[in-house]
Design a protein around this motif. Structure first.
Motif: not given
Length: 326
Positions: A263-265, A267-268, A299-300, A302-303, A306-307
């Protein structure tokens, strides 16, 4: 000497004469030692055996974009009067056999018999959770769609689906869909195989759909790498109206990072391509990796927080969910 059973052609920027690769990106290849290390770790989460789904019934045609989640990477895209399926899998298992392999946890979000007339099928690569021959045979018999796929993938389809209408392309090549629409294959950081000795002998890709009613990007399966391919996609095509971005099958990351994003990547990637709306796919249908079923969704969220990104702009797409644009 090894022989490529899928594709024969001259070397090119992503093909060395035997195997395909993603230029400048780390190879996703893993040996039996790595596979054994992963499966010895004992960290595989327990998934539910079944998750209830309320199937959607799509309209026959729409002009404005309407996307319905079938499951995993299978999405029904309806736009500009066209009906398109990505990586369709209606089988109970993502496997070369019916009695073993990853089993569906969720029923398809659209019943096969409720599908509208399918004009095109977009295939990203030849892994069993994306290229399901039983489903392709059913689609050919019922709809005879145009099947669009990357180089070498057609060898598997042509052998198994006699008479199928097949169109094949390399990255950055376009195929017309009619009605002023076209599909361009986009690069991805992934790999391919159907057996033990055919790794990377067929190409993999995403698909960029251009229509008079909007653009939709199906990322396919991909690792993040250095992010260059996503910046290139934005530079070549602009920002898509809707992006289908994978968010699952990432654990353990030491094994999966070069072939799948978490999920973090994801979002990137959302930020890199500048999409207005993203839908998270490739989670929750087949247990392919170690993470708990609902973890990608958590996790999506959260990511995105955070952004500082509105969570409505990138949501996990579950079977039966519909995204419709005005």
């Amino acid at each position: 000497m090894p022989r490529n059973r899928y594709y024969t052609g001259p070397a090119r920027s992503n093909f060395d004469g035997l195997r395909f690769f993603s230029p400048g990106q780390p190879l996703p290849d893993r040996g039996f030692g790595d596979l054994w290390k992963w499966h010895r770790s004992g960290e595989r989460a327990k998934w539910p055996r079944h998750v209830d789904v309320t199937p959607a019934i799509p309209p026959e045609r729409t002009d404005a974009p309407r996307l319905t989640m079938v499951g995993h990477a299978s999405v029904l895209i309806q736009v500009a009067g066209l009906n398109i399926l990505t990586d369709p899998v209606w089988s109970d298992r993502a496997s070369p056999v019916r009695f073993a392999g990853p089993k569906r946890v969720t029923a398809p979000g659209v019943r096969f018999d409720d599908l509208p007339k399918i004009d095109a099928v977009l295939l990203s690569h030849n892994h069993y959770d994306h290229l399901d021959l039983a489903t392709l045979r059913r689609l050919h018999a019922a709809h005879a769609p145009l099947m669009i796929m990357p180089l070498g993938t057609d060898a598997t389809v042509r052998r198994a689906v006699r008479g199928a209408r097949v169109a094949v392309a390399d990255w950055r090549e376009a195929i017309a869909l009619g009605e002023g629409a076209q599909v361009t294959l986009t690069p991805a950081n992934h790999w391919s195989s159907r057996g033990l000795r055919d790794r990377r002998m067929a190409l993999w890709s995403g698909h960029w759909i251009d229509t008079p009613k909007g653009s939709i990007w199906f990322a396919g399966d991909t690792g993040y790498g250095d992010g260059a391919i996503f910046h290139d996609i934005r530079a070549r095509h602009g920002a898509p109206d809707v992006a289908l971005i994978p968010i699952g099958a990432y654990a353990p990351t030491w094994f999966m990072a070069n072939q799948h994003v978490g999920p973090e990547e994801a979002v990137q990637i959302f930020k890199d391509v500048g999409t207005r709306q993203a839908l998270g796919i490739h989670w929750g249908t087949f247990q392919l990796t170690d993470e708990p079923r609902e973890e990608p969704v958590e996790l999506l969220d959260r990511a995105l927080a955070a952004e500082g990104i509105d969570p409505d702009r990138f949501r996990a797409f579950a079977p039966g969910d519909v995204h419709a644009s005005a």
